[in-house]
Design a protein around this motif. Sequence first.
Motif, PDB file in Angstrom:
ATOM      1  N   THR A 229       2.861  -1.502 -16.538  1.00 49.21           N
ATOM      2  CA  THR A 229       1.304  -0.098 -16.746  1.00 49.21           C
ATOM      3  C   THR A 229       0.264  -1.247 -17.663  1.00 49.21           C
ATOM      4  OG1 THR A 229       1.544   1.227 -17.714  1.00 49.21           O
ATOM      5  CG2 THR A 229       2.560   1.633 -15.674  1.00 49.21           C
TER       6      THR A 229
ATOM      7  N   GLU B 123       4.954   0.041 -10.613  1.00 56.26           N
ATOM      8  CA  GLU B 123       6.498   1.367  -9.638  1.00 56.26           C
ATOM      9  C   GLU B 123       7.381   1.121 -10.942  1.00 56.26           C
ATOM     10  OE1 GLU B 123       5.853   3.711  -7.535  1.00 56.26           O
ATOM     11  OE2 GLU B 123       4.183   2.957  -7.803  1.00 56.26           O
ATOM     12  N   ARG B 124       7.847   0.158 -12.112  1.00 56.96           N
ATOM     13  CA  ARG B 124       8.718  -0.338 -12.225  1.00 56.96           C
ATOM     14  C   ARG B 124       8.223   0.874 -13.669  1.00 56.96           C
ATOM     15  NH1 ARG B 124      12.378  -5.540 -10.940  1.00 56.96           N
ATOM     16  NH2 ARG B 124      13.331  -4.741 -13.536  1.00 56.96           N
TER      17      ARG B 124
ATOM     18  N   HIS C 225      -4.171   0.744  -9.046  1.00 53.11           N
ATOM     19  CA  HIS C 225      -3.098   1.221 -10.047  1.00 53.11           C
ATOM     20  C   HIS C 225      -3.305   2.176 -10.687  1.00 53.11           C
ATOM     21  CE1 HIS C 225      -1.918  -1.290  -6.844  1.00 53.11           C
ATOM     22  NE2 HIS C 225      -1.072  -0.570  -6.296  1.00 53.11           N
TER      23      HIS C 225
ATOM     24  N   PRO D 195       2.266  -4.530  -7.585  1.00 55.86           N
ATOM     25  CA  PRO D 195       2.233  -3.021  -7.783  1.00 55.86           C
ATOM     26  C   PRO D 195       3.727  -2.860  -8.533  1.00 55.86           C
ATOM     27  CG  PRO D 195       0.947  -4.148  -6.062  1.00 55.86           C
ATOM     28  CD  PRO D 195       1.287  -4.942  -6.689  1.00 55.86           C
TER      29      PRO D 195
END
Length: 464
Positions: A148, A144-145, A176, A140
Amino acid sequence: MTFDTIIRGGEICTTTLRTRADIGIREGRIAAIDDRLTGAETVIDATGHIVLPGGIETHAHIAQESAAGVMNADDYFSGSVSAAFGGNSSFVPFAAQQRGQSVGSVLDTYGQRAARSVIDYSWHLIISDPTPEVLTSGLPMAFERGVTSFKVFMTYDLVKVDDRQFLDILTTAGAHGAVTMVHAENDAMVRWMNEKLAKEGKTAPRYHAESRPALAEEEAIHRAVSLAKLAGAPLFVVHVSTPGGAAIIAREKAAGTEVFAETCPHYLAFTAEDLDRPGMEGAKFICSPPLRDAAIQKVLWENIAAGTFDCVSSDHAPYRFDETGKFINGAQAPYPAIANGMPGIGMRLPWLFSEGVVAGRISLQTFAGLSATNAARVFGLDTKGNLAPGLDADIAIWDPEARWHVTLEDQHDNMDYTPFEGMEISGRPVTVLNRGLPVIRDRVLCAAEGQGRFIARKPLARAT
């Protein structure tokens, strides 16, 4: 309206558009596409040339240690320069987790390495140690950084995950909006074949192809797709090299499964016969999955034209033909101990243009999709991969009439060989812009080291 740069007189081509027009660039983005734009500090004459979205390379190993600790030949400067001379304006290499390493440490390490890039970059995170901490916190955090996409291996002792671990990674990624990539080969089949061939004394490079049969890829692709369907998560199958593997992808796509796939130029340009070159020359062509045969190449081309593959990626894995690379385990090492991979980041698009577009196997619009647009869609590069107002001015200008023979010097990488040496190629990128800044201008490097930026990517836009 004034512009920083106008690209004038070229034939613009995207997956949906083919027209002659000018492109106006302002503050790093495409500001206008229209007839006869004026008012710019810089004008690039593209008369007689084709203006395409800058290529996006999404399968490359740059400044990456193998699981055994062997560093490949290209750092982020040489690798990005080679990519740019090959028509790419951004790339997404791998950031590899070693077992016991935290995700934060991986990203910090590759952030330092990538600071030398001359083009924009991101990473796919290779996961070899999916501990509870990695699954609940590390992945995760990577997402968030802006990282993906994740990658797993179904083979290789030091990095492979088992089916249960694969399911856990797929589930976390899917929750996600991340894409899980997979190197799909049946590990038990490969190990069994290696042991069988070793007992028979068959250890020369040419036996590498026999050691990794098509069945090993096809079974693993079927299993990977089944696991992804169970987890309800998207899957990207890398370097598909077999008709059976392509058939699985095509069937699942037709059924609505969220599966994406690529093949690579070396499966189209070379065959297993290249592994049988004199002496140890065949070691230059050891990659996994291995090279196949001419009949399989024909089927792969048919699948490219039919849309089975979203990308044709280089799988650039540059190990020099010496004791630092291919022969780190000795000059006469058996094939399983020879460093695995082939260079090709600078040849991906010129070769695909020549053998695909010029040879009449694919259209120019299909080339635009395979080189950039599809990768941007699948991997969340939402400001790249197309030519439209508001997007990054990532642009490649091609001379379709160029005729040239491949040399090592043309590759601009840190390698001591190119498998494409001497091939005659039709068409060539001459100028490449990244966010409106010239990286290559008239086949001359003009970007400063470190000019590239990290791209925080978006989640996959999933079907509802």
